[in-house]
Design a protein around this motif. Structure first.
Motif: not given
Length: 173
Positions: A93-107
């Motif tokens: 779950p921590r990694m999934a949240v980190a990757h989801a936040v990464a998508v937002g940061v990149c966008a």
């Protein structure tokens, strides 16, 4: 906002670079180790491919987010495959949240770069004519010092060089 022209190349570069950085950071923040050198090179290759695809197609916001999600998923799979640290059939779950936040940061980074490019171009389009109008032009240095002489017939050197005004022999005219 759909990007065209130079913005598409900029978008591809920003997608690739930010995907590499935030995928590695999200993977590290998700509870695994920092990627090895070989994993970082493989991640760079994968994200450059996604960035190239993003630079060759016109992307709206939805397609941009889809490209960034693809970069995160492919980057995650690359890091898992190359480094060999498996964490079960599902993402932590921590990694999934980190990757989801990464998508937002990149966008946000991609859209910020695109908007910044458009605003900078508009500002330059407004400012540059005013700046160039104030620059004095010294007409003495622009004019040639001697008048240009035009000859009615080409010189012998031009005729013999092969680049002159050659044509068929006079008897065939």
């Amino acid at each position: 906002m759909t990007t065209t022209g130079g913005g598409m190349r900029l978008r591809g570069v920003v997608v690739a670079v930010s995907s590499v950085l935030v995928t590695a950071a999200a993977h590290d923040l998700g509870g695994t180790s920092v990627p090895s050198q070989s994993a970082a090179v493989a991640l760079l290759a994968v994200c450059l491919g996604v960035g190239w695809i993003a630079s060759t197609t016109r992307l709206g916001t939805g397609r941009l987010v889809a490209a960034l999600v693809a970069a995160q998923v492919l980057g995650h799979l690359t890091l898992v495959t190359v480094d060999g640290h498996l964490h079960g059939p599902l993402l932590d779950p921590r990694m999934a949240v980190a990757h989801a936040v990464a998508v937002g940061v990149c966008a946000v980074a991609v859209r910020g770069a695109e908007v910044g490019l458009v605003r900078a171009a508009r500002a330059m389009r407004r400012i540059l004519p005013a700046v160039l109008a104030m620059v004095p032009v010294d007409t003495d240095t622009v004019r040639p010092p001697l008048p240009v002489v035009r000859r009615s017939s080409p010189s012998r050197l031009v005729d013999l060089s092969g680049r002159g005004t050659r044509g068929p022999p006079a008897r065939f005219r």
